[in-house]
Design a protein around this motif. Structure first.
Motif, short mmCIF file in Angstrom:
data_model
loop_
_atom_site.label_atom_id
_atom_site.label_comp_id
_atom_site.label_asym_id
_atom_site.label_seq_id
_atom_site.Cartn_x
_atom_site.Cartn_y
_atom_site.Cartn_z
N SER A 19 0.83 -1.20 0.00
CA SER A 19 0.00 0.00 0.00
C SER A 19 0.87 1.25 0.00
CB SER A 19 -0.94 0.01 1.21
OG SER A 19 -0.22 0.10 2.43
N LEU A 20 1.96 1.23 0.79
CA LEU A 20 2.85 2.38 0.82
C LEU A 20 3.59 2.53 -0.51
CD1 LEU A 20 4.02 4.71 2.39
CD2 LEU A 20 5.75 3.16 3.32
N ARG A 21 4.06 1.41 -1.07
CA ARG A 21 4.74 1.48 -2.36
C ARG A 21 3.81 2.04 -3.45
NH1 ARG A 21 7.83 -4.43 -2.48
NH2 ARG A 21 9.40 -3.94 -0.86
N THR A 22 2.56 1.60 -3.43
CA THR A 22 1.60 2.06 -4.43
C THR A 22 1.31 3.55 -4.26
OG1 THR A 22 0.58 -0.14 -4.42
CG2 THR A 22 -0.69 1.65 -5.41
N ALA A 23 1.16 3.99 -3.02
CA ALA A 23 0.90 5.42 -2.78
C ALA A 23 2.08 6.27 -3.21
CB ALA A 23 0.59 5.65 -1.30
N VAL A 24 3.29 5.81 -2.93
CA VAL A 24 4.49 6.54 -3.35
C VAL A 24 4.58 6.61 -4.87
CG1 VAL A 24 7.02 6.48 -3.35
CG2 VAL A 24 5.77 6.05 -1.23
N PHE A 25 4.21 5.53 -5.54
CA PHE A 25 4.22 5.52 -7.01
C PHE A 25 3.18 6.50 -7.57
CE2 PHE A 25 2.45 3.80 -10.99
CZ PHE A 25 3.57 3.88 -11.79
N ALA A 26 2.04 6.64 -6.91
CA ALA A 26 0.98 7.54 -7.39
C ALA A 26 1.41 9.00 -7.35
CB ALA A 26 -0.29 7.35 -6.56
N LEU A 27 2.27 9.35 -6.40
CA LEU A 27 2.67 10.76 -6.25
C LEU A 27 3.38 11.31 -7.48
CD1 LEU A 27 2.88 13.26 -4.45
CD2 LEU A 27 4.99 12.30 -3.50
#
Length: 261
Positions: A19-27
């Motif tokens: 979830s954290l990796r995905t959120a960081v990628f979205a930024l």
């Protein structure tokens, strides 16, 4: 005798990690779309699709974070910090888009607003300066006029007793005050011709470019002012063009010492 210590490794929730990796990628996906639009490397529609892709990834990250929280709560796994970080970052990306969508509810899908729907002020210099992938400058006609009348009944021409040159000077001061980029300015020269001010403004919330033309026309009793504000790329202006015209005309009326009718 050697004492051995027993270490119990606490497992980390994989959902929390991803979830954290995905959120960081979205930024960066979202920021790249905005940055490329601001430097004019992308048109508005392409930039909007890129931003929406980033927001969609952020929404996925938020769902994963919520699922991760449930798993951590039920199974006692590690990763609560990652879950909270992912949720916070996802909300930072999602909230502005959600707020904009809520704000746009009830607003008409319009991008060209004018005080004179029968004889709209015409762009001259900006007509040659705009790119090819922009909204057309030709007024849409009776259908757009009727839609505007229903949505913004207060958007009308304004008349003054003052001389055209004085009104033109007052308008130039107001345009400078708003920090609009003046592309062309033609004074009325004692009322022997129409005055014209063409400018470019940035509108909220994405800094979209709006093209503006103000017409100063001599009349038998003084001066009539018409204004047209048109979004350059987007097919929806979120009410910014009407607000711009209303604000400028109110300020001009105040500067001339008369209430706006």
């Amino acid at each position: 005798m050697i004492r051995r210590r027993l270490y119990v490794e606490e497992r980390v929730s994989r959902l929390a990690v991803w979830s954290l990796r995905t959120a960081v990628f979205a930024l960066p996906v979202t920021l790249i779309g905005l940055a490329l639009y601001l430097v004019e490397a992308l048109d508005f529609r392409s930039a909007a699709y890129t931003v929406m892709a980033g927001v969609a990834v952020a929404a996925l990250a938020l769902l994963m974070a919520l699922a991760g929280f449930v798993v951590i709560w039920n199974e006692g796994l590690r990763g609560l910090g990652r879950v909270l970080g992912a949720a916070a970052l996802a909300l930072v990306l999602i909230t502005p888009v959600a707020a904009l969508a809520a704000f746009s509810v009830g607003l008409p899908v319009m991008h060209d607003i004018t005080t004179d729907t029968e004889d709209p002020p015409q762009f001259v210099t900006l007509a040659m300066a705009r790119g090819r992938n922009t909204n057309p400058l030709a007024y849409a006609g009776d259908s757009a006029a009727e839609e505007q009348r229903i949505a913004y009944p207060g958007i009308k021409p304004i008349e003054f007793d003052g001389l055209p040159d004085d009104i033109y000077t007052a308008l130039m001061r107001l345009v400078a005050h708003h920090k609009w980029l003046v592309i062309d300015a033609v004074p009325p020269r004692g009322g022997i011709r129409d005055g014209r001010i063409e400018a470019v403004a940035r509108s909220m919330p994405f800094g979209l470019r709006d093209d503006i033309v103000i017409r100063i026309r001599p009349t038998a009793n003084g001066t009539r002012v018409d204004m047209r504000s048109l979004s350059r790329n987007s097919d929806r202006d979120f009410g910014s063009n009407a607000r711009r015209i209303d604000t400028l005309f109110s300020e001009l009326s105040e500067a001339q010492g008369r209430p706006r009718r």
